[in-house]
Motif scaffolding. Structure first.
Motif, PDB file in Angstrom:
ATOM      1  N   ASP A 180       0.856  -0.927  -0.133  1.00  0.00           N
ATOM      2  CA  ASP A 180       0.093  -0.058  -0.203  1.00  0.00           C
ATOM      3  C   ASP A 180       1.345   1.323  -0.243  1.00  0.00           C
ATOM      4  O   ASP A 180       2.127   0.970   0.249  1.00  0.00           O
ATOM      5  N   ASP A 181       0.106   2.783  -0.219  1.00  0.00           N
ATOM      6  CA  ASP A 181       1.045   3.380  -0.674  1.00  0.00           C
ATOM      7  C   ASP A 181       2.501   3.732  -0.498  1.00  0.00           C
ATOM      8  O   ASP A 181       2.802   4.282  -0.775  1.00  0.00           O
ATOM      9  N   PHE A 182       2.777   2.953  -2.287  1.00  0.00           N
ATOM     10  CA  PHE A 182       3.474   2.203  -2.681  1.00  0.00           C
ATOM     11  C   PHE A 182       3.527   3.894  -3.661  1.00  0.00           C
ATOM     12  O   PHE A 182       4.023   4.522  -3.807  1.00  0.00           O
ATOM     13  N   GLY A 183       5.382   4.254  -3.320  1.00  0.00           N
ATOM     14  CA  GLY A 183       6.282   5.233  -3.930  1.00  0.00           C
ATOM     15  C   GLY A 183       6.458   6.057  -2.640  1.00  0.00           C
ATOM     16  O   GLY A 183       7.676   6.916  -2.880  1.00  0.00           O
ATOM     17  N   THR A 184       5.768   5.546  -1.139  1.00  0.00           N
ATOM     18  CA  THR A 184       6.230   7.216  -0.600  1.00  0.00           C
ATOM     19  C   THR A 184       7.163   6.724   0.388  1.00  0.00           C
ATOM     20  O   THR A 184       7.728   7.652   1.260  1.00  0.00           O
ATOM     21  N   GLY A 185       7.605   5.500   0.702  1.00  0.00           N
ATOM     22  CA  GLY A 185       8.651   4.417   0.937  1.00  0.00           C
ATOM     23  C   GLY A 185       9.881   5.234  -0.223  1.00  0.00           C
ATOM     24  O   GLY A 185      10.162   4.644  -0.828  1.00  0.00           O
ATOM     25  N   TYR A 186      10.727   4.149   0.667  1.00  0.00           N
ATOM     26  CA  TYR A 186      12.067   3.531  -0.339  1.00  0.00           C
ATOM     27  C   TYR A 186      12.464   2.053   0.524  1.00  0.00           C
ATOM     28  O   TYR A 186      13.647   2.224  -0.089  1.00  0.00           O
ATOM     29  N   SER A 187      11.665   1.760  -0.353  1.00  0.00           N
ATOM     30  CA  SER A 187      12.231   0.110  -0.008  1.00  0.00           C
ATOM     31  C   SER A 187      13.298   0.320  -1.061  1.00  0.00           C
ATOM     32  O   SER A 187      12.543   0.660  -2.318  1.00  0.00           O
ATOM     33  N   SER A 188      14.131  -1.541  -0.569  1.00  0.00           N
ATOM     34  CA  SER A 188      15.344  -1.347  -1.914  1.00  0.00           C
ATOM     35  C   SER A 188      14.055  -2.336  -2.920  1.00  0.00           C
ATOM     36  O   SER A 188      13.415  -3.241  -2.825  1.00  0.00           O
ATOM     37  N   LEU A 189      14.604  -2.138  -4.241  1.00  0.00           N
ATOM     38  CA  LEU A 189      13.789  -3.176  -5.759  1.00  0.00           C
ATOM     39  C   LEU A 189      13.882  -4.463  -5.585  1.00  0.00           C
ATOM     40  O   LEU A 189      12.984  -5.410  -5.511  1.00  0.00           O
ATOM     41  N   ASN A 190      15.336  -4.492  -4.587  1.00  0.00           N
ATOM     42  CA  ASN A 190      15.289  -5.573  -4.493  1.00  0.00           C
ATOM     43  C   ASN A 190      14.815  -6.585  -2.880  1.00  0.00           C
ATOM     44  O   ASN A 190      14.568  -7.567  -2.857  1.00  0.00           O
ATOM     45  N   VAL A 191      14.194  -6.215  -2.201  1.00  0.00           N
ATOM     46  CA  VAL A 191      13.644  -6.494  -0.941  1.00  0.00           C
ATOM     47  C   VAL A 191      11.923  -6.846  -2.046  1.00  0.00           C
ATOM     48  O   VAL A 191      11.646  -7.905  -1.946  1.00  0.00           O
ATOM     49  N   LEU A 192      12.208  -5.946  -2.579  1.00  0.00           N
ATOM     50  CA  LEU A 192      10.312  -6.170  -3.473  1.00  0.00           C
ATOM     51  C   LEU A 192      10.642  -7.079  -4.645  1.00  0.00           C
ATOM     52  O   LEU A 192       9.944  -8.566  -4.501  1.00  0.00           O
ATOM     53  N   LYS A 193      11.471  -8.040  -4.717  1.00  0.00           N
ATOM     54  CA  LYS A 193      11.569  -8.611  -5.337  1.00  0.00           C
ATOM     55  C   LYS A 193      12.072 -10.208  -5.201  1.00  0.00           C
ATOM     56  O   LYS A 193      11.079 -10.898  -5.661  1.00  0.00           O
ATOM     57  N   GLU A 194      12.174 -10.326  -3.407  1.00  0.00           N
ATOM     58  CA  GLU A 194      12.675 -11.390  -3.247  1.00  0.00           C
ATOM     59  C   GLU A 194      11.325 -11.909  -2.283  1.00  0.00           C
ATOM     60  O   GLU A 194      10.756 -12.693  -1.707  1.00  0.00           O
ATOM     61  N   LEU A 195      10.653 -10.229  -1.982  1.00  0.00           N
ATOM     62  CA  LEU A 195       8.706 -10.477  -1.663  1.00  0.00           C
ATOM     63  C   LEU A 195       7.321 -11.218  -2.384  1.00  0.00           C
ATOM     64  O   LEU A 195       7.408 -11.091  -3.750  1.00  0.00           O
ATOM     65  N   PRO A 196       6.752 -12.737  -2.011  1.00  0.00           N
ATOM     66  CA  PRO A 196       5.499 -12.972  -2.647  1.00  0.00           C
ATOM     67  C   PRO A 196       4.414 -12.372  -2.332  1.00  0.00           C
ATOM     68  O   PRO A 196       3.746 -12.565  -2.435  1.00  0.00           O
ATOM     69  N   ILE A 197       5.013 -10.769  -3.283  1.00  0.00           N
ATOM     70  CA  ILE A 197       3.736  -9.967  -3.361  1.00  0.00           C
ATOM     71  C   ILE A 197       2.718  -9.787  -4.511  1.00  0.00           C
ATOM     72  O   ILE A 197       3.266 -10.551  -5.861  1.00  0.00           O
ATOM     73  N   ASP A 198       1.933  -9.509  -4.599  1.00  0.00           N
ATOM     74  CA  ASP A 198       1.111  -9.500  -5.821  1.00  0.00           C
ATOM     75  C   ASP A 198       0.203  -8.546  -6.599  1.00  0.00           C
ATOM     76  O   ASP A 198      -0.047  -8.242  -7.846  1.00  0.00           O
ATOM     77  N   THR A 199       0.316  -7.566  -5.707  1.00  0.00           N
ATOM     78  CA  THR A 199      -0.502  -6.093  -6.012  1.00  0.00           C
ATOM     79  C   THR A 199       0.360  -4.675  -5.948  1.00  0.00           C
ATOM     80  O   THR A 199       0.736  -4.881  -4.602  1.00  0.00           O
ATOM     81  N   LEU A 200       0.931  -4.043  -6.622  1.00  0.00           N
ATOM     82  CA  LEU A 200       1.215  -3.027  -5.672  1.00  0.00           C
ATOM     83  C   LEU A 200      -0.203  -1.314  -6.034  1.00  0.00           C
ATOM     84  O   LEU A 200      -0.416  -1.142  -6.766  1.00  0.00           O
ATOM     85  N   LYS A 201      -0.138  -1.060  -5.302  1.00  0.00           N
ATOM     86  CA  LYS A 201      -0.844  -0.009  -5.307  1.00  0.00           C
ATOM     87  C   LYS A 201      -0.116   1.867  -5.367  1.00  0.00           C
ATOM     88  O   LYS A 201       0.101   1.891  -3.980  1.00  0.00           O
ATOM     89  N   ILE A 202       0.021   2.267  -6.256  1.00  0.00           N
ATOM     90  CA  ILE A 202       0.146   3.333  -5.902  1.00  0.00           C
ATOM     91  C   ILE A 202      -0.238   4.667  -5.150  1.00  0.00           C
ATOM     92  O   ILE A 202      -2.377   4.562  -5.319  1.00  0.00           O
ATOM     93  N   ASP A 203       0.186   5.464  -4.563  1.00  0.00           N
ATOM     94  CA  ASP A 203       0.180   5.859  -3.868  1.00  0.00           C
ATOM     95  C   ASP A 203      -0.667   7.321  -4.449  1.00  0.00           C
ATOM     96  O   ASP A 203      -0.196   7.905  -5.385  1.00  0.00           O
ATOM     97  N   ARG A 204      -1.535   8.001  -3.693  1.00  0.00           N
ATOM     98  CA  ARG A 204      -2.340   8.418  -4.384  1.00  0.00           C
ATOM     99  C   ARG A 204      -1.797  10.093  -5.157  1.00  0.00           C
ATOM    100  O   ARG A 204      -1.873  10.852  -6.316  1.00  0.00           O
TER     101      ARG A 204
END
Ligand code: C2E
Ligand code: MG
Ligand code: MG
Ligand code: MG
Length: 279
Positions: A180-204
């Motif tokens: 949620d609120d994707f883009g407002t934090g600074y998660s490393s792209l590597n972490v994101l790649k490792e996570l079994p996530i399904d959806t990004l919710k782009i912050d308004r």
């Protein structure tokens, strides 16, 4: 003269602070009782397919109708619930109520409805949470893949290792995970790649001025590219205008949510919305 002014300013300041502190203290005490008093309820905001405009599901949003103060915004009381630990109890109530409601809608009028529920970073620290969610899924007999849990990008950064392990366990249950609120934090792209996530919710906030701000546009494009590479679904949040929708329809973005389609609705209103959207 100036001394007096200084005095006045000071007095004004303390009074203001006192009001502030006691208002917060009062909310905190009232929050303890709000569950027993049945002052919480859920709203449901439709999430639509970007291309067809058909309804896909909803995000469930918590509301507190205070007996004297009226409706209080979640951005005001969720932080207090987190500080006091009440969020564990409230969050479980939200999950159970939302899943029962989801089952009801699936049986009555919208068989492939999806529902998204927000999780606080504090809830993610509770080792028993995965089991509670498992119980709720069994008790309500919903298809776990029709339930999505929203975790904010900042909560992943705050406690990376534990949250990564937690998300993996949730995925085992078959529920979907959204950032949620994707883009407002600074998660490393590597972490994101490792996570079994399904959806990004782009912050308004990213959609506020897309149509004239070139810089924002580049950031947005990078997020859509990333989602495409990782084969994630994308929800654009806070769509308010036809122009924003037109822009989004040309991007790698499957779903949209915002006041252009609907405000968050009560159960009755949402049922009506489903029936109207079906026609
Ligand atoms: P969120 O999860 O990012 O939810 C989206 C927020 O954007 C909601 O605010 C929604 O009403 C608002 N919104 C939707 N479309 C538009 C639009 O077109 N324009 C504008 N300006 N706003 C739009 P809400 O309901 O006030 O919730 C605020 C935040 O409170 C949520 O942000 C979420 O972080 C938190 N929250 C709400 N319910 C829960 C809950 O059950 N549990 C937890 N942990 N947090 C919750
Ligand atoms: Mg959310
Ligand atoms: Mg959001
Ligand atoms: Mg938000």
């Amino acid at each position: 003269q100036s001394k007096q002014q200084g005095k006045n300013t000071f007095r004004f300041y303390t009074e203001d602070m006192e009001t502030d502190v006691s208002a917060k203290l009062r909310l905190e005490m009232d929050l303890y009782q709000a569950c027993d008093k049945h002052e919480f309820f859920l709203n449901y905001q439709p999430i639509m397919h970007a291309q067809s405009g058909k309804i896909m599901g909803a995000e469930c949003l918590l509301r507190w109708e205070h007996h004297q103060l009226g409706l209080i915004s979640p951005s005001e009381f969720i932080p207090i619930a987190e500080e006091t630990g009440l969020i564990h109890h409230i969050g479980e109530w939200v999950l159970r109520t939302a899943c029962h409601q989801l089952k009801d809608w699936q049986e009555r009028c919208f068989s492939n409805m999806h529902l998204s529920v927000n999780l606080s970073p504090v809830q993610l620290m509770d080792r028993a949470l995965v089991n509670k969610i498992k119980q709720i899924i069994e008790e309500t007999n919903i298809d776990p893949s029709s339930l999505q849990l929203e975790i904010t990008e900042s909560s992943i950064i705050q406690n990376q290792e534990q949250v990564v392990a937690f998300i993996a366990e949730l995925q085992q249950l078959g529920v979907l995970i959204a950032i949620d609120d994707f883009g407002t934090g600074y998660s490393s792209l590597n972490v994101l790649k490792e996570l079994p996530i399904d959806t990004l919710k782009i912050d308004r906030s990213f959609l506020d001025d897309i149509l004239y701000d070139q810089t924002e546009d580049v950031v947005l494009k990078t997020m859509f590219d990333l989602a495409k590479k990782l084969r994630l679904s994308v929800v654009a949040e806070g769509i308010e205008t036809q122009d924003q929708l037109a822009y989004i329809r040309n991007q790698y973005c499957q779903y949209v949510q915002g006041f252009l389609f609907s405000q968050p609705l009560t159960v009755t209103q949402f049922t009506e919305f489903i029936l109207q959207n079906k026609e």
